[in-house]
Design a protein around this motif. Structure first.
Motif, mmCIF file in Angstrom:
data_model
loop_
_atom_site.group_PDB
_atom_site.id
_atom_site.type_symbol
_atom_site.label_atom_id
_atom_site.label_comp_id
_atom_site.label_asym_id
_atom_site.label_seq_id
_atom_site.Cartn_x
_atom_site.Cartn_y
_atom_site.Cartn_z
ATOM 1 N N LEU A 1 0.818 -1.214 0.000
ATOM 2 C CA LEU A 1 0.000 0.000 0.000
ATOM 3 C C LEU A 1 0.852 1.264 0.000
ATOM 4 N N ARG A 2 2.013 1.201 0.631
ATOM 5 C CA ARG A 2 2.783 2.420 0.881
ATOM 6 C C ARG A 2 3.344 3.033 -0.403
ATOM 7 N N GLY A 3 3.068 4.334 -0.567
ATOM 8 C CA GLY A 3 3.653 5.076 -1.682
ATOM 9 C C GLY A 3 3.186 4.622 -3.057
ATOM 10 N N ARG A 4 2.022 4.008 -3.102
ATOM 11 C CA ARG A 4 1.542 3.506 -4.392
ATOM 12 C C ARG A 4 0.085 3.881 -4.597
ATOM 13 N N GLU A 5 -0.309 3.962 -5.864
ATOM 14 C CA GLU A 5 -1.720 4.119 -6.215
ATOM 15 C C GLU A 5 -2.075 2.968 -7.153
ATOM 16 N N PHE A 6 -3.139 2.254 -6.836
ATOM 17 C CA PHE A 6 -3.614 1.204 -7.753
ATOM 18 C C PHE A 6 -5.102 0.986 -7.512
ATOM 19 N N VAL A 7 -5.740 0.389 -8.483
ATOM 20 C CA VAL A 7 -7.184 0.156 -8.386
ATOM 21 C C VAL A 7 -7.476 -0.749 -7.178
ATOM 22 N N GLY A 8 -8.327 -0.297 -6.308
ATOM 23 C CA GLY A 8 -8.696 -1.085 -5.130
ATOM 24 C C GLY A 8 -7.943 -0.697 -3.870
ATOM 25 N N ARG A 9 -6.959 0.212 -4.006
ATOM 26 C CA ARG A 9 -6.101 0.533 -2.863
ATOM 27 C C ARG A 9 -6.892 1.039 -1.658
ATOM 28 N N GLU A 10 -7.794 1.994 -1.910
ATOM 29 C CA GLU A 10 -8.553 2.572 -0.783
ATOM 30 C C GLU A 10 -9.365 1.512 -0.052
ATOM 31 N N ALA A 11 -9.981 0.644 -0.826
ATOM 32 C CA ALA A 11 -10.784 -0.423 -0.224
ATOM 33 C C ALA A 11 -9.912 -1.357 0.608
ATOM 34 N N LEU A 12 -8.680 -1.585 0.155
ATOM 35 C CA LEU A 12 -7.790 -2.490 0.891
ATOM 36 C C LEU A 12 -7.259 -1.843 2.164
ATOM 37 N N VAL A 13 -7.085 -0.517 2.139
ATOM 38 C CA VAL A 13 -6.717 0.194 3.364
ATOM 39 C C VAL A 13 -7.823 -0.022 4.403
ATOM 40 N N ALA A 14 -9.070 0.109 3.958
ATOM 41 C CA ALA A 14 -10.212 -0.099 4.853
ATOM 42 C C ALA A 14 -10.280 -1.549 5.321
ATOM 43 N N ALA A 15 -9.996 -2.474 4.410
ATOM 44 C CA ALA A 15 -10.060 -3.899 4.758
ATOM 45 C C ALA A 15 -9.039 -4.251 5.833
ATOM 46 N N GLN A 16 -7.893 -3.584 5.771
ATOM 47 C CA GLN A 16 -6.848 -3.872 6.772
ATOM 48 C C GLN A 16 -7.294 -3.467 8.171
ATOM 49 N N ALA A 17 -8.182 -2.469 8.238
ATOM 50 C CA ALA A 17 -8.637 -1.981 9.539
ATOM 51 C C ALA A 17 -9.886 -2.712 10.013
ATOM 52 N N ASP A 18 -10.447 -3.549 9.154
ATOM 53 C CA ASP A 18 -11.705 -4.243 9.480
ATOM 54 C C ASP A 18 -11.398 -5.546 10.215
ATOM 55 N N ASP A 19 -11.679 -5.573 11.523
ATOM 56 C CA ASP A 19 -11.377 -6.797 12.273
ATOM 57 C C ASP A 19 -12.621 -7.672 12.450
ATOM 58 N N GLN A 20 -13.672 -7.394 11.680
ATOM 59 C CA GLN A 20 -14.904 -8.177 11.772
ATOM 60 C C GLN A 20 -15.110 -9.110 10.575
ATOM 61 N N GLN A 21 -14.387 -8.866 9.492
ATOM 62 C CA GLN A 21 -14.661 -9.631 8.272
ATOM 63 C C GLN A 21 -14.172 -11.089 8.404
ATOM 64 N N PRO A 22 -14.883 -11.998 7.763
ATOM 65 C CA PRO A 22 -14.460 -13.397 7.799
ATOM 66 C C PRO A 22 -13.046 -13.554 7.226
ATOM 67 N N VAL A 23 -12.303 -14.506 7.763
ATOM 68 C CA VAL A 23 -10.934 -14.721 7.303
ATOM 69 C C VAL A 23 -10.734 -16.177 6.892
#
Lengths: 373, 132
Positions: free
Chosen positions: A271-293
């Motif tokens: 994620l660091r220092g990069r822009e790519f499709v889906g990046r924002e969603a993945l930043v949010a996903a990293q903070a989501d501790d409720q999603q199934p794993v």
């Protein structure tokens, strides 16, 4: 049985049929699912060497002056620091962070000044989708996108004796080839790109060669593989091997509804220092501790759980199985699935509903199988 | 048991019929062709003794490494005995499919389905057609 008349055929189709393979429709290709016994093919790969026709995988060439910038804007993983010959596993995500495909990226640079750019190996089932996705996102960039799947064949040689078998027919000293690196060399005197990669949890290589040369290369390596106690391996054992190795399979552990973080693939997300499709969603996903794993499960008894089996904790549903089989190596059922994070710690006792009966299971660390170093 | 002495369902079960205490009892198993096609069997869920089964309805499940398959009841009746040694000796299904690899005995309650079963010659023909 369907003889695959309307299905795509790999250059090795005739060999498979002549050697008694059961051919099935896999993502529109007529592919060998097994030659004889899945268990024997699986164990031959673990103990000696297995050979896999993986020519159905999509092979794309991305070249031109902007190729690196272009791919970097679509892949979850950094590629701008890759060196020639290096190979990386990455995801392609949509804006919502859902996985469109998992891919191998190859940095290719031929010394004779021919091809220069990136190779992309994609899942057969996603090839058309990914080619469209790439074309939709090229914008004004100076980049070539070529689907070379039909021009090349691809052969995996995997197992503890794979390198020894291949070394005998390869110009390049393969013992010195690093893991996740590849080299343009000659195999059985034909030009081929050989990388130390695979999908079995074993050491070994994957070979990309001209479609026209594939049958001879396959047959020559096969002679040596069989002398070494190995042989051909179909898609069924490829599946049990990758499952034991804890590797996800698109359409099962991965889909557009699953993000790489919950799939346990954060190592392939930069994620660091990069822009790519889906990046924002993945930043949010990293903070989501409720999603199934994604977790690995080991089941009591002998009955394998299958895709779709409900996973229970104290009789309450907490998830579902995405892949399950009877592990030929451990001789017991293993599975992968997605569960609530509260049920995901190794050792957690769970149950799996298999056709109405609850079978005891517990979360175990993945991979299930790790080869000795 | 020789396959020539057996009857077969189109779903690959074999049937051997004998008189037992004034009733007709069917011993049921799965054919060598079916076992060969399934390959790598790892689990069998035997039917329950005392359960009533209907022709062409699943009454037993076998799991291979790759998938689960139903075994269909070839006759109507009550399951009066199951081969308890099978779950721990699945290899018997391939080593002696028409003998020691039997799955269950069914006391026949209605003989009307028996006419739908094939002799070995007709069954072999069906297998040839499926087998390529």
């Amino acid at each position: 049985m369907d003889d695959g008349t309307e299905l795509l055929r790999t250059p090795l189709h005739g060999w498979h049929v002549a050697h008694g393979a059961r051919m099935v429709d896999f993502a529109g290709w007529s592919m060998p699912v097994q030659y004889h016994s899945i268990v024997e093919e699986h164990l031959a790969t673990r103990r000696a060497v297995g050979m896999f026709d993986i020519s159905h995988m999509g092979r794309l060439i991305i070249d031109g002056p902007d190729a690196g910038q272009f791919l970097g804007s679509l892949l979850t993983r950094r590629i701008d620091d890759m060196t020639p010959g290096q190979v990386r596993y990455s995801l392609v995500c949509n804006e919502a962070g859902g996985v469109l495909d998992d891919v191998l990226v190859y940095q290719i640079q031929l010394p004779e000044g021919g091809l220069s750019g990136f190779g992309l190996v994609v899942n057969a089932s996603n090839r058309t989708k990914i080619v469209s996705w790439l074309n939709e996102h090229r914008g004004g960039l100076n980049v070539g996108i070529d689907d070379k799947t039909a021009e090349y064949a691809m052969i995996a040689v995997q197992g503890p004796r794979a390198i020894e078998v291949l070394d005998a027919v390869s110009d390049y000293e393969l013992t010195s080839l690093r893991y996740y690196h590849g080299v343009m060399t000659r195999v059985v005197s034909f030009r081929a790109f050989v990388s130390r990669t695979g999908y079995t949890g074993e050491d070994g290589c994957e070979i990309i060669c001209d479609a026209a040369d594939a049958a001879i290369i396959w047959a020559r390596i096969m002679e040596r593989a069989q002398e070494a106690g190995g042989g051909p391996v179909g898609l069924a054992a490829r599946d049990t091997l990758r499952l034991e190795a804890g590797m996800p399979l698109y359409g099962h552990e991965l889909s557009e509804q699953i993000n790489p973080v919950q799939a346990g693939l954060s190592f392939a997300v930069n994620l660091r220092g990069r822009e790519f499709v889906g990046r924002e969603a993945l930043v949010a996903a990293q903070a989501d501790d409720q999603q199934p794993v994604r977790v690995g499960l080991q089941l009591d008894g002998k009955r394998p759980a299958r895709e779709g089996s409900v996973i229970l904790q104290a009789d309450k549903p907490v998830g579902a199985v995405t892949s399950g089989t009877f592990s030929p190596t451990f001789e017991r059922p293993i599975a992968m699935g997605y569960v609530k994070p509260t049920a995901a710690s190794p050792g957690t006792p769970l149950a799996v509903d298999i056709r109405g009966q609850h079978h005891a299971a517990r979360v175990v660390p993945m991979p299930f199988y790790q080869r000795g170093k | 048991m020789k396959p020539e002495e057996l009857l077969f369902a189109k779903t690959h079960e074999w049937v051997s019929i004998a008189e037992q205490g004034g009733a007709k009892v069917a011993t049921v198993g799965i054919s060598a062709f079916a076992v060969e096609a399934l390959t790598d069997l790892v689990f069998i869920e035997l039917p329950k003794v005392g359960s009533q089964v209907k022709p062409e309805q699943p009454f037993c499940e076998v799991e291979s490494v790759k998938a689960v398959s139903d075994v269909y009841a070839p006759v109507a009746g009550e399951v009066i005995e199951v081969n308890k040694s099978l779950p721990d000796h699945l290899e018997t299904l391939s080593s002696d499919p028409f003998g020691e690899g039997w799955i269950a005995k069914i006391k026949i309650s209605d003989e009307s389905n028996l006419a739908k079963l094939m002799d070995y010659k007709a069954y072999q023909k069906q297998c040839e057609e499926e087998g390529h």
